[in-house]
Design a protein around this motif. Structure first.
Motif, PDB file in Angstrom:
ATOM      1  N   GLY A   1     102.760  26.387  -1.035  1.00 52.66           N
ATOM      2  CA  GLY A   1     104.294  25.788  -1.305  1.00 52.66           C
ATOM      3  C   GLY A   1     103.727  24.343  -0.801  1.00 52.66           C
ATOM      4  N   THR A   2     103.165  24.029   0.091  1.00 56.50           N
ATOM      5  CA  THR A   2     103.203  22.432   0.357  1.00 56.50           C
ATOM      6  C   THR A   2     102.643  21.305  -0.691  1.00 56.50           C
ATOM      7  OG1 THR A   2     102.616  22.771   2.690  1.00 56.50           O
ATOM      8  CG2 THR A   2     101.723  20.313   1.536  1.00 56.50           C
TER       9      THR A   2
ATOM     10  N   ASP B   1     113.593  23.194  -3.955  1.00 55.52           N
ATOM     11  CA  ASP B   1     112.483  23.362  -3.185  1.00 55.52           C
ATOM     12  C   ASP B   1     113.387  25.084  -2.819  1.00 55.52           C
ATOM     13  OD1 ASP B   1     110.408  24.867  -1.632  1.00 55.52           O
ATOM     14  OD2 ASP B   1     110.503  23.387  -0.040  1.00 55.52           O
TER      15      ASP B   1
ATOM     16  N   LYS C   1     105.338  31.591  -2.079  1.00 57.92           N
ATOM     17  CA  LYS C   1     105.531  32.729  -0.930  1.00 57.92           C
ATOM     18  C   LYS C   1     105.633  33.996  -2.280  1.00 57.92           C
ATOM     19  CE  LYS C   1     107.067  30.232   3.129  1.00 57.92           C
ATOM     20  NZ  LYS C   1     107.976  29.441   3.305  1.00 57.92           N
TER      21      LYS C   1
END
Ligand SMILES: *Cc1c(COP(=O)(O)O)cnc(C)c1O
Length: 425
Positions: free
Chosen positions: A115-116, A237, A265
């Protein structure tokens, strides 16, 4: 001696803090982290052979419960054919098509591993596309740990942020404005003053990193309207909310078409897989087509893609989200009712397969409000629940997650356990 304790002591010698992600160290709740040795369905087992009903679900990915046989089989089959090629594969197209089909706002999508990476790349892309430097985030929203996002609010309205982490140059945080979630007034002021300079706004469209906080419809719609008027890229996001709150994600529930979306995720089904995507004209700025650089050795990894694809297929079974939502709602309502019965001030909220419990009078709508809740009481509750065999997120600032493996019976067991735990607070 407890094996969990032994492992923590041993781990601390070779790993900073004994963990590979800080919240796992139980720093905010105190005590010794549980080292998990296996997980199946709604349950996890620790190094001392204690079993827990798990409401962390790997912080969101485990929407089908742990080790779902279909996902495990897909991973095994993919692994046999090789772990990584650094060349394109057909399965990457399959999952890209699946994502584009499920989220109409995404015309093109690129796969990454966390995700980063997804949020960092989406922000670079928004800056490259608009030619602007300034970005907006909201207090309490988490978007991974890249430099320009580890920023807390400055001292006044419309003052730029300060680094919230060591190692982030103030020169970087100078480009990030941090606003208050759900503050419509502040949005208007900011866009009136600075709209034409803002490259993008990034938000958790339903926040899950400051406990669960839902946005007002006015906030969400004002944001879309103002960003559109000023040529600012709106980034949803949805690393947490994507396929967690519903099959159409938060954007579908809100009826909003963002310009870019980040996912993670759930789309990896427990494997390292994330993505960013959106409008084709913006995505065309990414290399090799455009001049915004982005790359990854393991991007679109075939084993991760196999886990993701099989997960995305399973969540499309009819009734999947209505059952998940009903059970999650029953849990939230059951917990709040139990607290009321025993005279503890606590409330709860849920959406899709996500829930929040708050040790305060009313469901909070901002970081400032959630910070007012009784954290010491949450910490006691957390440990009493562990003693009851229920594993909640080890922080009052995290949402909880329910999976399709959490049966009605498991939910009722959890409520009964919470009632006992609450009487002991
Ligand atoms: C978890 C999360 C991230 C970061 O994802 P990682 O895979 O941990 O890097 C980003 N944004 C949101 C909303 C998240 O919940």
């Amino acid at each position: 001696m407890s094996r969990n304790l032994e492992l923590f002591e041993r781990g601390k010698k070779s790993i900073p803090g004994g963990v590979n992600s800080p919240v796992r160290a139980f720093g905010s709740v105190g005590g010794n982290p549980r080292f998990i040795k296996k997980a199946l369905g709604a349950r996890v087992w620790d190094a001392d052979d204690q079993v827990y009903l798990d409401y962390v679900g790997s912080w969101g990915p485990a929407i089908l419960g742990h080790a779902h046989p279909v996902v495990i089989k897909a991973v095994q089959d993919a692994a046999v054919d090789g772990l990584s090629f650094g060349a394109p594969t057909e399965a990457e197209i399959d999952i890209a098509e699946e994502i584009c089909k499920l989220l109409p706002s995404i015309q093109q999508v690129r796969l990454v591993s966390s995700g980063t990476e997804a949020t960092m790349s989406a922000i670079r892309l928004a800056r490259g596309y608009t030619g602007r430097d300034t970005i907006i985030k909201f207090e309490g929203c988490y978007h991974g740990h890249s430099d320009s996002l580890l920023v807390k609010a400055g001292s006044g309205l419309l003052t730029f942020g300060n680094p919230s982490s060591g190692g982030v140059p103030a020169d970087f945080s100078k480009h990030t404005l941090v606003l208050e979630y759900n503050n419509v007034e502040q949005l208007h002021t900011t866009f009136r003053e600075l709209g034409s300079q803002i490259a993008c706004v990034i938000l958790e469209p339903i926040a899950g990193n400051m406990n669960l906080i839902q946005p007002s419809a006015e906030f969400i719609h004002t944001l879309r309207q103002l960003t559109e008027q000023s040529g600012t890229v709106l980034i949803y996001d949805e690393v947490m909310t994507g396929f967690r709150v519903g099959l159409s994600c938060a954007q579908g529930l809100h009826g909003i078409t963002p310009d870019l979306t980040t996912l993670g995720k759930v789309i990896g089904g427990g494997m390292p897989l994330a993505a960013f995507g959106g409008r084709a004209d913006i995505m065309a700025k990414i290399s090799p087509l455009g001049d915004v650089y982005q790359a990854g050795t393991l991007s679109g990894n075939p084993v991760a893609v196999a886990a993701g694809l099989s997960t995305l297929k399973l969540i499309q079974e009819p009734g999947f989200y209505s059952t998940l939502s009903q059970r999650t709602q029953r849990l939230a309502q059951g917990l709040a009712a139990a607290a009321k019965e025993v005279g503890v001030t606590m409330c709860a909220d849920s959406i899709g397969g996500m829930f929040g419990i708050y040790f305060c009078e009313n469901i909070p709508s901002s970081y400032a409000q959630v910070s007012q809740s009784d954290r010491a009481r949450f910490n006691r509750f957390f440990h009493e629940m562990l003693a009851e065999g229920v594993y909640l997120a080890p922080s009052a600032y995290e949402a909880g997650f329910v999976s399709s493996a959490h049966s009605d019976e498991i939910i009722e067991q959890t409520i009964a356990a919470a009632k006992r735990a609450l009487t002991r607070l």
